[in-house]
Motif scaffolding. Structure first.
Motif, PDB file in Angstrom:
ATOM      1  N   SER A  64       0.822  -1.205   0.006  1.00  0.00           N
ATOM      2  CA  SER A  64      -0.123   0.053  -0.156  1.00  0.00           C
ATOM      3  C   SER A  64       0.984   1.166  -0.049  1.00  0.00           C
ATOM      4  N   ILE A  65       2.192   1.283   0.631  1.00  0.00           N
ATOM      5  CA  ILE A  65       2.948   2.455   0.880  1.00  0.00           C
ATOM      6  C   ILE A  65       3.469   2.384  -0.791  1.00  0.00           C
ATOM      7  N   PHE A  66       4.253   1.446  -1.076  1.00  0.00           N
ATOM      8  CA  PHE A  66       4.787   1.401  -2.423  1.00  0.00           C
ATOM      9  C   PHE A  66       3.874   1.816  -3.407  1.00  0.00           C
ATOM     10  N   ASN A  67       2.706   1.537  -3.653  1.00  0.00           N
ATOM     11  CA  ASN A  67       1.701   1.734  -4.709  1.00  0.00           C
ATOM     12  C   ASN A  67       1.260   3.274  -4.472  1.00  0.00           C
ATOM     13  N   SER A  68       0.923   3.705  -3.214  1.00  0.00           N
ATOM     14  CA  SER A  68       0.738   5.113  -3.004  1.00  0.00           C
ATOM     15  C   SER A  68       1.719   6.124  -3.632  1.00  0.00           C
ATOM     16  N   HIS A  69       3.015   5.804  -3.259  1.00  0.00           N
ATOM     17  CA  HIS A  69       4.172   6.308  -3.616  1.00  0.00           C
ATOM     18  C   HIS A  69       4.347   6.528  -4.966  1.00  0.00           C
ATOM     19  N   ARG A  70       3.894   5.326  -5.874  1.00  0.00           N
ATOM     20  CA  ARG A  70       4.216   5.390  -7.164  1.00  0.00           C
ATOM     21  C   ARG A  70       3.108   6.212  -7.945  1.00  0.00           C
ATOM     22  N   LYS A  71       1.754   5.869  -7.385  1.00  0.00           N
ATOM     23  CA  LYS A  71       0.680   6.834  -8.078  1.00  0.00           C
ATOM     24  C   LYS A  71       0.936   8.152  -7.682  1.00  0.00           C
ATOM     25  N   LEU A  72       1.321   8.649  -6.704  1.00  0.00           N
ATOM     26  CA  LEU A  72       1.390   9.906  -6.533  1.00  0.00           C
ATOM     27  C   LEU A  72       2.616  10.523  -7.333  1.00  0.00           C
ATOM     28  N   MET A  73       3.701   9.831  -7.634  1.00  0.00           N
ATOM     29  CA  MET A  73       4.426  10.366  -8.842  1.00  0.00           C
ATOM     30  C   MET A  73       4.005  10.492 -10.073  1.00  0.00           C
ATOM     31  N   ASP A  74       3.069   9.442 -10.396  1.00  0.00           N
ATOM     32  CA  ASP A  74       2.169   9.422 -11.738  1.00  0.00           C
ATOM     33  C   ASP A  74       1.088  10.635 -11.832  1.00  0.00           C
ATOM     34  N   ALA A  75       0.622  10.916 -10.487  1.00  0.00           N
ATOM     35  CA  ALA A  75      -0.198  12.171 -10.556  1.00  0.00           C
ATOM     36  C   ALA A  75       0.284  13.470 -10.585  1.00  0.00           C
ATOM     37  N   ARG A  76       1.484  13.541  -9.717  1.00  0.00           N
ATOM     38  CA  ARG A  76       2.076  14.881  -9.519  1.00  0.00           C
ATOM     39  C   ARG A  76       3.460  15.211  -9.883  1.00  0.00           C
ATOM     40  N   GLY A  77       4.029  14.165 -10.440  1.00  0.00           N
ATOM     41  CA  GLY A  77       5.353  14.251 -11.112  1.00  0.00           C
ATOM     42  C   GLY A  77       6.608  13.846 -10.155  1.00  0.00           C
ATOM     43  N   GLN A  78       7.668  13.754 -10.881  1.00  0.00           N
ATOM     44  CA  GLN A  78       9.024  13.194 -10.442  1.00  0.00           C
ATOM     45  C   GLN A  78       9.451  14.085  -9.140  1.00  0.00           C
ATOM     46  N   TYR A  79       9.003  14.353  -8.032  1.00  0.00           N
ATOM     47  CA  TYR A  79       9.546  15.232  -6.954  1.00  0.00           C
ATOM     48  C   TYR A  79      10.182  14.182  -5.847  1.00  0.00           C
ATOM     49  N   LYS A  80      11.093  14.790  -5.217  1.00  0.00           N
ATOM     50  CA  LYS A  80      11.522  14.159  -3.924  1.00  0.00           C
ATOM     51  C   LYS A  80      10.373  13.934  -2.830  1.00  0.00           C
ATOM     52  N   SER A  81      10.363  13.011  -1.987  1.00  0.00           N
ATOM     53  CA  SER A  81       9.496  12.921  -0.954  1.00  0.00           C
ATOM     54  C   SER A  81      10.290  13.237   0.546  1.00  0.00           C
ATOM     55  N   ILE A  82       9.591  13.377   1.363  1.00  0.00           N
ATOM     56  CA  ILE A  82       9.957  13.579   2.752  1.00  0.00           C
ATOM     57  C   ILE A  82       9.587  12.312   3.547  1.00  0.00           C
TER      58      ILE A  82
ATOM     59  N   TYR B 140       9.388  11.685   7.636  1.00  0.00           N
ATOM     60  CA  TYR B 140       9.430  12.380   9.070  1.00  0.00           C
ATOM     61  C   TYR B 140       9.333  11.488   9.851  1.00  0.00           C
ATOM     62  N   GLY B 141      10.149  11.566  11.004  1.00  0.00           N
ATOM     63  CA  GLY B 141      10.222  10.640  12.082  1.00  0.00           C
ATOM     64  C   GLY B 141      10.698   9.373  11.622  1.00  0.00           C
ATOM     65  N   PHE B 142      11.395   8.698  12.519  1.00  0.00           N
ATOM     66  CA  PHE B 142      12.208   7.426  12.465  1.00  0.00           C
ATOM     67  C   PHE B 142      11.119   6.247  12.038  1.00  0.00           C
ATOM     68  N   PRO B 143      11.412   5.795  10.740  1.00  0.00           N
ATOM     69  CA  PRO B 143      10.079   4.996  10.134  1.00  0.00           C
ATOM     70  C   PRO B 143      10.427   3.518  10.194  1.00  0.00           C
ATOM     71  N   TYR B 144       9.571   2.889   9.765  1.00  0.00           N
ATOM     72  CA  TYR B 144       9.711   1.387   9.374  1.00  0.00           C
ATOM     73  C   TYR B 144      10.754   1.402   8.337  1.00  0.00           C
ATOM     74  N   ILE B 145      11.654   0.563   8.068  1.00  0.00           N
ATOM     75  CA  ILE B 145      12.984   0.837   7.372  1.00  0.00           C
ATOM     76  C   ILE B 145      12.503   0.632   5.668  1.00  0.00           C
ATOM     77  N   ASP B 146      11.705  -0.124   5.216  1.00  0.00           N
ATOM     78  CA  ASP B 146      11.295  -0.179   4.124  1.00  0.00           C
ATOM     79  C   ASP B 146      10.502   1.007   3.390  1.00  0.00           C
ATOM     80  N   THR B 147       9.831   1.713   4.288  1.00  0.00           N
ATOM     81  CA  THR B 147       9.179   3.116   3.764  1.00  0.00           C
ATOM     82  C   THR B 147      10.234   4.163   3.204  1.00  0.00           C
ATOM     83  N   LEU B 148      11.320   4.066   3.973  1.00  0.00           N
ATOM     84  CA  LEU B 148      12.469   4.870   3.745  1.00  0.00           C
ATOM     85  C   LEU B 148      13.142   4.288   2.391  1.00  0.00           C
ATOM     86  N   LYS B 149      13.497   2.825   2.240  1.00  0.00           N
ATOM     87  CA  LYS B 149      13.696   2.560   1.120  1.00  0.00           C
ATOM     88  C   LYS B 149      13.171   2.710  -0.244  1.00  0.00           C
ATOM     89  N   ILE B 150      11.690   2.686   0.006  1.00  0.00           N
ATOM     90  CA  ILE B 150      10.860   2.848  -1.275  1.00  0.00           C
ATOM     91  C   ILE B 150      11.318   4.187  -1.854  1.00  0.00           C
TER      92      ILE B 150
END
Length: 602
Positions: free
Chosen positions: A294-312, A314-324
């Motif tokens: 759900s995180i991977f595909n949300s990130h992917r769809k947001l890039m499709d919708a809004r363009g290739q921008y960096k993300s933020i 915030y807070g120490f995350p579950y590791i794979d969220t950061l890796k995605i």
């Protein structure tokens, strides 16, 4: 609601729960076993019957992959299995970036679908089983495994078992073979099925120690399968669409009753627990094979919708969220402390003209249980035009209402929503009042694939029926354990939302009847104490959280063993012990933790 765990789970490598073929956790009962697992020591790895599904490829999946390579591959090749061609193609794209020297012939997709003239069983037509295998040179397995782990989009073990059975019977074949067979047939295609949404209950197949196979022959189930089914598993896969609808309604907050599927769908919506956003319904809930998907595909769809921008992040995350966000896009701005000063820095960057895709955060965070200032984050997002993605897995929507602050809320349904630790799942929900809702809704509707396997959906629906009383019980038990740990002089720090300096941010989102969740962690003044406490703690011990039974883990050792200094730089100590508190009798749990504390070296 007392939960008793058999002692078999104390053995290294045993499934948690015991005798569960599709268990989500695995027993690592001592500190040394956790270290041994991370270091690849044979005395641990040789005993692993399973592991957390995104890190350990289930043996049934591996067997299926081997069979596919034997039939469609070449010597020296391996396969990674995905639920659709689209997902497999994303894996191939990742391969292209990581190993551009590999040709299209070396990394390719084989789509397996049921062949028309053999797909006789009605059940096959109901679930429309398919698998897409990415076949590649075996020396590049680590690339495929990385995509599998981070995306969370691999096939489930139940899908693998079901489809492997079809492959062995000649029912599941390469799509090109199916097309060739169709061309040679003078009649029309007989297999053009799509699962229908049928709200009519059909007679469920009785759960028993034997079941009828696809060819009508009675097959004897193995003991682990029987254990998994003994609490009334509904095997009627024709009810899959209804099960998914019930799941989505529970996630939306409009279904909270602990009732059977037919009654659940007939109930009027429970408006008292609906997330307080006008216009929100189960139509804005999307199911995924895992929380990370759900995180991977949300990130992917947001890039499709809004363009290739960096993300933020915030807070120490579950590791794979950061890796995605680091590996599957233009990069990431990481604020690992989740502090007000970091938000000050972000605001300065935004004011200077820097632009970002989205801010990803957890509420509360794992494992320090800090809560971000969602009100300030939302204000920044509205002013400087970025999206907010909030992971509510740890908090869960019965305790906290974060949707008003988010554009997308993601969650791992594998955890407390299921509780039984025997099925994977994830969800992403869109906020209909979000400023980018219309664009995002169009993107989701355009290419969303429901890849949650039918059998997994049946299990998840059944497991989640008593979600509400389980949350109430774990809230109370966690507070009791928290009090025991906080009172002991050898415990350095207890991390829990109720006692966190960020509690005001949590309370701002807490629901009227909400508690502080079932997850907490603790550190000790010495490693010797941490090890002694963990080794003498009489709970199940392994990865995952949100289980109906208390599950403990030296979390940082498991999640960050290769980067302990990096984690420590954000206040996440290597010797931290994390506890996912379950449904056991409260006094029994208190006594278990007190005995472990009494075992500390004098």
């Amino acid at each position: 609601m007392t939960v008793l765990m058999p002692t078999v789970e104390n053995a290294v490598g045993e499934t948690i729960p015991p005798l569960t073929a599709h268990a989500v956790s695995v027993s690592l009962p001592t500190w040394s076993a956790n270290v041994g697992y991370e270091e690849g020591q044979e005395w641990v790895l040789s005993k692993m019957k399973t592991g957390y599904p995104r890190f350990f490829i289930h043996k049934s999946i591996e067997k299926f992959a081997v069979a596919i390579v034997e039939k469609y591959g070449r010597p020296g090749e391996r396969a990674m299995l995905f639920p659709s061609h689209a997902v497999a193609s994303r894996c191939v794209e990742f391969f292209r970036k990581q190993a551009p020297q590999l040709s299209a012939e070396q990394v390719r997709v084989t789509d397996l679908i049921p062949i028309a003239d053999k797909a006789k069983a009605k059940e096959i037509n109901e679930v429309s089983p398919k698998v897409s295998a990415v076949i590649f040179p075996q020396e590049h397995f680590s690339i495929a495994k990385t995509f599998w782990q981070h995306s969370g989009d691999g096939v489930s073990s139940r899908r693998a078992e079901y489809c492997h059975n079809l492959l062995s019977k000649g029912i599941l074949v390469d799509r090109t073979e199916q097309e060739e067979s169709t061309r040679m047939c003078k009649g029309p295609k007989r297999y053009q099925n799509k699962s229908s949404i049928d709200a009519t209950q059909r007679t469920p197949v009785k759960s028993d120690r034997s079941s009828q196979g696809l060819d009508g022959v009675t097959e004897v189930q193995d003991p682990t399968q029987y254990v998994e089914e003994r609490f009334g598993r509904n095997l009627d896969l024709s009810m899959t669409s209804n099960a998914k609808l019930a799941i989505r309604r529970r996630i939306a907050g409009s279904l909270t009753a602990d009732v059977g599927l037919t009654e659940a769908l007939a109930l009027e919506k429970d408006h008292e627990r609906i997330r307080k956003v006008a216009g929100f319904s189960e139509d804005d809930v999307y199911l995924y094979p895992s929380g990370m998907s759900s995180i991977f595909n949300s990130h992917r769809k947001l890039m499709d919708a809004r363009g290739q921008y960096k993300s933020i992040v915030y807070g120490f995350p579950y590791i794979d969220t950061l890796k995605i966000v680091q590996k599957f896009g233009p990069g990431c701005l990481f604020y690992g402390l989740g502090s007000p000063e970091e938000l000050d820095d972000l605001e300065q960057r935004l004011e200077s003209g820097e632009r970002y895709l989205a801010l990803f955060t957890e509420f509360p965070g794992n494992p320090l249980l800090k809560s971000p200032d969602l009100q300030r984050i939302r204000a920044l997002a509205d002013k400087y035009d970025f999206c907010v993605v909030i992971d509510e897995t740890v908090g869960n929507f019965l305790n906290v209402n974060v949707l008003p602050y988010a554009d997308v809320v993601v969650s791992s349904l594998t955890k407390v929503f299921s509780g039984d630790s025997n099925v994977m799942g994830g969800s992403a929900i869109l906020n209909p009042k979000g400023r980018h809702y219309e664009t995002m809704k169009q993107m989701w509707e355009a290419d969303y694939e429901d890849n949650h396997w039918a059998e997994d959906s049946i299990f998840l629906e059944r497991n989640s029926r008593d979600f509400v009383p389980r949350i109430e019980r774990t809230n109370a038990n966690a507070e009791a354990i928290c009090d025991v740990l906080r009172a002991h002089p050898r415990v350095k720090q207890v991390n829990y939302p109720k006692y966190s300096p960020t509690r005001p941010f949590y309370d701002r989102c807490r629901t009227p009847n909400g508690g502080y969740g079932g997850l907490l962690s603790a550190t000790f003044y010495s490693r010797e104490d941490a090890v002694a406490f963990f080794d003498n703690l009489d709970t199940a011990k392994g990865p995952s959280l949100g289980t109906n039974f208390t599950l403990s883990s030296p979390y940082v050792i498991l999640a960050h063993y290769a980067e302990l200094d990096w984690a420590a730089s954000f206040g996440v100590e290597a010797d931290l012990v994390r506890f996912s508190v379950g449904l056991e009798d409260t006094q029994e749990l208190v006594n278990i933790f007190r005995r472990a504390l009494e075992s500390l070296p004098k």
